[in-house]
Design a protein around this motif. Structure first.
Motif, PDB file in Angstrom:
ATOM      1  N   THR A  60      14.290   8.854  -0.538  1.00  0.00           N
ATOM      2  CA  THR A  60      13.272   7.932  -0.285  1.00  0.00           C
ATOM      3  C   THR A  60      13.421   6.822  -1.652  1.00  0.00           C
ATOM      4  O   THR A  60      13.450   5.469  -1.085  1.00  0.00           O
ATOM      5  CB  THR A  60      11.889   8.381   0.172  1.00  0.00           C
ATOM      6  OG1 THR A  60      11.932   9.137   1.120  1.00  0.00           O
ATOM      7  CG2 THR A  60      10.960   7.340   0.257  1.00  0.00           C
TER       8      THR A  60
ATOM      9  N   SER B 117      -1.492  10.438   0.906  1.00  0.00           N
ATOM     10  CA  SER B 117      -0.196  10.494   0.794  1.00  0.00           C
ATOM     11  C   SER B 117       0.339  11.846   0.533  1.00  0.00           C
ATOM     12  O   SER B 117       1.264  12.724   0.999  1.00  0.00           O
ATOM     13  CB  SER B 117       0.314   9.472   0.346  1.00  0.00           C
ATOM     14  OG  SER B 117       1.803   9.318   0.499  1.00  0.00           O
TER      15      SER B 117
ATOM     16  N   HIS C   2       1.617   7.593  13.005  1.00  0.00           N
ATOM     17  CA  HIS C   2       2.534   8.030  11.969  1.00  0.00           C
ATOM     18  C   HIS C   2       3.129   6.772  11.448  1.00  0.00           C
ATOM     19  O   HIS C   2       3.447   7.008  10.138  1.00  0.00           O
ATOM     20  CB  HIS C   2       3.539   8.751  12.848  1.00  0.00           C
ATOM     21  CG  HIS C   2       4.831   9.205  12.131  1.00  0.00           C
ATOM     22  ND1 HIS C   2       5.050  10.274  11.147  1.00  0.00           N
ATOM     23  CD2 HIS C   2       6.073   8.644  12.128  1.00  0.00           C
ATOM     24  CE1 HIS C   2       5.743  10.404  10.656  1.00  0.00           C
ATOM     25  NE2 HIS C   2       6.763   9.513  10.951  1.00  0.00           N
ATOM     26  N   ALA C   3       3.398   5.836  12.154  1.00  0.00           N
ATOM     27  CA  ALA C   3       4.060   4.610  11.177  1.00  0.00           C
ATOM     28  C   ALA C   3       3.307   4.095  10.409  1.00  0.00           C
ATOM     29  O   ALA C   3       4.212   3.680   9.385  1.00  0.00           O
ATOM     30  CB  ALA C   3       4.458   3.438  12.506  1.00  0.00           C
ATOM     31  N   HIS C   4       2.181   4.161  10.423  1.00  0.00           N
ATOM     32  CA  HIS C   4       1.181   3.306   9.299  1.00  0.00           C
ATOM     33  C   HIS C   4       1.235   4.397   8.206  1.00  0.00           C
ATOM     34  O   HIS C   4       0.995   3.943   7.173  1.00  0.00           O
ATOM     35  CB  HIS C   4      -0.170   2.959   9.908  1.00  0.00           C
ATOM     36  CG  HIS C   4      -0.114   1.838  10.736  1.00  0.00           C
ATOM     37  ND1 HIS C   4      -1.143   1.165  10.878  1.00  0.00           N
ATOM     38  CD2 HIS C   4       0.885   1.077  11.304  1.00  0.00           C
ATOM     39  CE1 HIS C   4      -0.852  -0.097  11.810  1.00  0.00           C
ATOM     40  NE2 HIS C   4       0.314  -0.060  12.213  1.00  0.00           N
ATOM     41  N   ARG C   5       1.029   5.481   8.551  1.00  0.00           N
ATOM     42  CA  ARG C   5       1.211   6.825   7.357  1.00  0.00           C
ATOM     43  C   ARG C   5       2.442   6.592   6.569  1.00  0.00           C
ATOM     44  O   ARG C   5       2.171   6.790   5.589  1.00  0.00           O
ATOM     45  CB  ARG C   5       0.926   8.026   8.065  1.00  0.00           C
ATOM     46  CG  ARG C   5      -0.359   8.425   8.529  1.00  0.00           C
ATOM     47  CD  ARG C   5      -0.282   9.752   8.981  1.00  0.00           C
ATOM     48  NE  ARG C   5      -1.895  10.174   9.430  1.00  0.00           N
ATOM     49  CZ  ARG C   5      -2.098  11.429   9.775  1.00  0.00           C
ATOM     50  NH1 ARG C   5      -1.210  12.393  10.052  1.00  0.00           N
ATOM     51  NH2 ARG C   5      -3.194  11.718  10.089  1.00  0.00           N
ATOM     52  N   GLU C   6       3.546   6.459   7.264  1.00  0.00           N
ATOM     53  CA  GLU C   6       4.857   6.292   6.588  1.00  0.00           C
ATOM     54  C   GLU C   6       4.776   5.148   5.717  1.00  0.00           C
ATOM     55  O   GLU C   6       5.293   5.075   4.524  1.00  0.00           O
ATOM     56  CB  GLU C   6       6.008   6.351   7.588  1.00  0.00           C
ATOM     57  CG  GLU C   6       7.455   6.185   6.949  1.00  0.00           C
ATOM     58  CD  GLU C   6       7.652   7.545   6.275  1.00  0.00           C
ATOM     59  OE1 GLU C   6       8.505   7.559   5.500  1.00  0.00           O
ATOM     60  OE2 GLU C   6       6.825   8.801   6.535  1.00  0.00           O
TER      61      GLU C   6
ATOM     62  N   ARG D  76       2.910   5.794   2.991  1.00  0.00           N
ATOM     63  CA  ARG D  76       3.621   6.555   1.787  1.00  0.00           C
ATOM     64  C   ARG D  76       4.649   6.223   1.085  1.00  0.00           C
ATOM     65  O   ARG D  76       4.873   6.214  -0.158  1.00  0.00           O
ATOM     66  CB  ARG D  76       4.360   7.871   2.730  1.00  0.00           C
ATOM     67  CG  ARG D  76       4.873   9.039   1.646  1.00  0.00           C
ATOM     68  CD  ARG D  76       5.598   9.915   2.750  1.00  0.00           C
ATOM     69  NE  ARG D  76       6.963   9.800   3.285  1.00  0.00           N
ATOM     70  CZ  ARG D  76       8.365   9.346   2.781  1.00  0.00           C
ATOM     71  NH1 ARG D  76       8.202   9.881   1.547  1.00  0.00           N
ATOM     72  NH2 ARG D  76       9.246   9.058   3.083  1.00  0.00           N
ATOM     73  N   LEU D  77       5.235   5.119   1.570  1.00  0.00           N
ATOM     74  CA  LEU D  77       6.615   4.223   1.048  1.00  0.00           C
ATOM     75  C   LEU D  77       5.899   3.498  -0.263  1.00  0.00           C
ATOM     76  O   LEU D  77       6.555   3.575  -1.279  1.00  0.00           O
ATOM     77  CB  LEU D  77       7.173   3.498   2.054  1.00  0.00           C
ATOM     78  CG  LEU D  77       8.090   4.111   3.176  1.00  0.00           C
ATOM     79  CD1 LEU D  77       8.766   3.261   4.006  1.00  0.00           C
ATOM     80  CD2 LEU D  77       9.217   4.685   2.235  1.00  0.00           C
TER      81      LEU D  77
END
Length: 397
Positions: free
Chosen positions: A295, A334, A372-376, A379-380
């Motif tokens: 990542t 996160s 999930h998309a917003h969590r990712e 996290r990024l």
């Protein structure tokens, strides 16, 4: 003392000259010159040894000398020149070639002269023009000083080998056509230039520049192409190169790739620089691989996109909450996979307090942390902030 080219430094010139020189961002100029001089790939993630520290020191010392010469109207005395001499000797001790140090002095002189030229107003300012000879006068003095410093270091057997290896490695990375000089360098180093080759980057945790120069010499003795650049060693090995003996040193961090085509070599080496930096930060030792930090490396390869993600997610939080409580809460979420119970225990914070903070985070950032998309995305942002080492301000609309 060295006489400056004869120019009149009257009050009309001194004021503007001082203003121009004071406006120079020294560290920015050092980075600019170092970047222009770099002949080999480097990583995008900052860390110890990612730049040739001693070459940066040469640039800084040169900048100080040129600046002083311009303001005082006289060249550097022996005390000031001794500082450049010692810096050049340190470069020789670390295996940096004399030509690289001279290029650093030349690059600094050009950069300062360019700043003066840009600062001359189109409607006048001719009183500054005679001072443009000063950087070239400095080069005459610097050439003599650097040459003497390297002559005094000729007893170092590793310096010549390191310089040859660095030049050859840079040419291979640049996909330059093989010359007779390249073949001669390879023969002197005992390296088979025909290939195939795999790139590597290695670092000794806590090791000095001299220790890395010694590591590069040992790797060359084992038949590889290796050169030390500050606190890193990089180079090329045959596919069957045996790293076992080197990895017995528990302080070694190694990133090594299988055979890589010349077209992808520069990118691979840059990635390995980043990989070693990330491993050093995490306290990892031994052999590390791209999968270990996938990542972070993907974000490093798209730095503008990564910065936009940080601004999008963390920028509004830090703008509205200077205390950093909200951004720290998001980092903790996160780190704990957005498990609220684990996050509340880690902060520590009452569960209702955590829910209140999450609501504020979602309202300010526009994220829905149940998605999930917003969590990712969150996290990024956290990963890149930790990787880049700085919080970016929210981009103005």
């Amino acid at each position: 003392m060295h006489a400056m080219p004869r120019v009149g430094i009257g009050p009309a010139a001194v004021g503007p000259l001082r203003a121009i020189l004071r406006s120079l961002d020294s560290e920015s100029l050092v980075r600019q010159v170092a970047c222009d001089l770099r002949g080999t790939p480097a990583g995008r993630i900052s860390g110890r040894g990612c730049r040739t520290g001693v070459v940066g020191d040469v640039i800084r010392r040169s900048l100080e000398l040129v600046r002083s010469w311009l303001l005082d109207g006289q060249g550097p005395d022996d005390d000031l020149l001794s500082e450049l001499y010692e810096t050049a000797r340190e470069a020789a001790r670390q295996g940096v070639g004399a030509e690289a140090v001279i290029r650093a002095c030349c690059g600094t002189a050009r950069a300062v002269r360019g700043s003066l030229v840009e600062a001359v107003p189109p409607e006048g300012g001719t009183y500054l023009l005679p001072h443009l000879d000063v950087p070239w006068a400095f080069l005459d003095v610097a050439l003599t000083t650097v040459t003497r410093a390297f002559a005094d270091q000729r007893d170092l057997p590793s310096a010549g080998g390191n310089s040859r290896a660095a030049t050859l490695f840079a040419r291979v990375c640049a996909r330059a056509a093989t010359t007779i000089e390249d073949l001669d360098r390879a023969e002197r180093l005992g390296f088979d230039l025909a290939g195939p080759h795999g790139p590597f980057v290695a670092a000794i945790d806590g090791g000095s520049a001299a220790a890395h120069a010694g590591l590069a010499a040992r790797i060359r003795s084992a038949g590889a192409l290796a050169y030390a650049e500050g606190h890193r060693v990089a180079g090329l090995t045959r596919p069957d190169f045996d790293w076992t003996g080197f990895l017995a040193d528990r302080t070694l961090i190694l990133a090594a790739e299988p055979v890589t085509g010349d077209g992808a070599l520069a990118e691979a080496v840059g990635t390995m620089h980043d990989l070693v930096t990330l491993a050093a930060r995490a306290g990892r030792r031994g052999r590390v691989r791209v999968d270990d930090y996938l990542t972070e490396l993907m974000l490093a390869n798209s730095p503008r996109l990564a910065e936009d993600i940080v601004r999008r997610v963390l920028g509004p939080l830090d703008t509205e909450d200077p205390s950093g409580t909200l951004s720290q809460t998001l980092r903790s979420l996160s780190a704990h996979g957005f498990n609220r119970t684990a996050t509340a225990a880690a902060l520590p914070a009452h569960r209702n307090t955590l829910l209140y903070r999450i609501n504020r985070i979602e309202r300010l950032s526009g994220l829905d942390l149940d998605r999930h998309a917003h969590r990712e995305l969150a996290r990024l942002a956290v990963v890149w902030e930790n990787t880049a080492g700085a919080v970016l301000p929210a981009r103005p609309e």
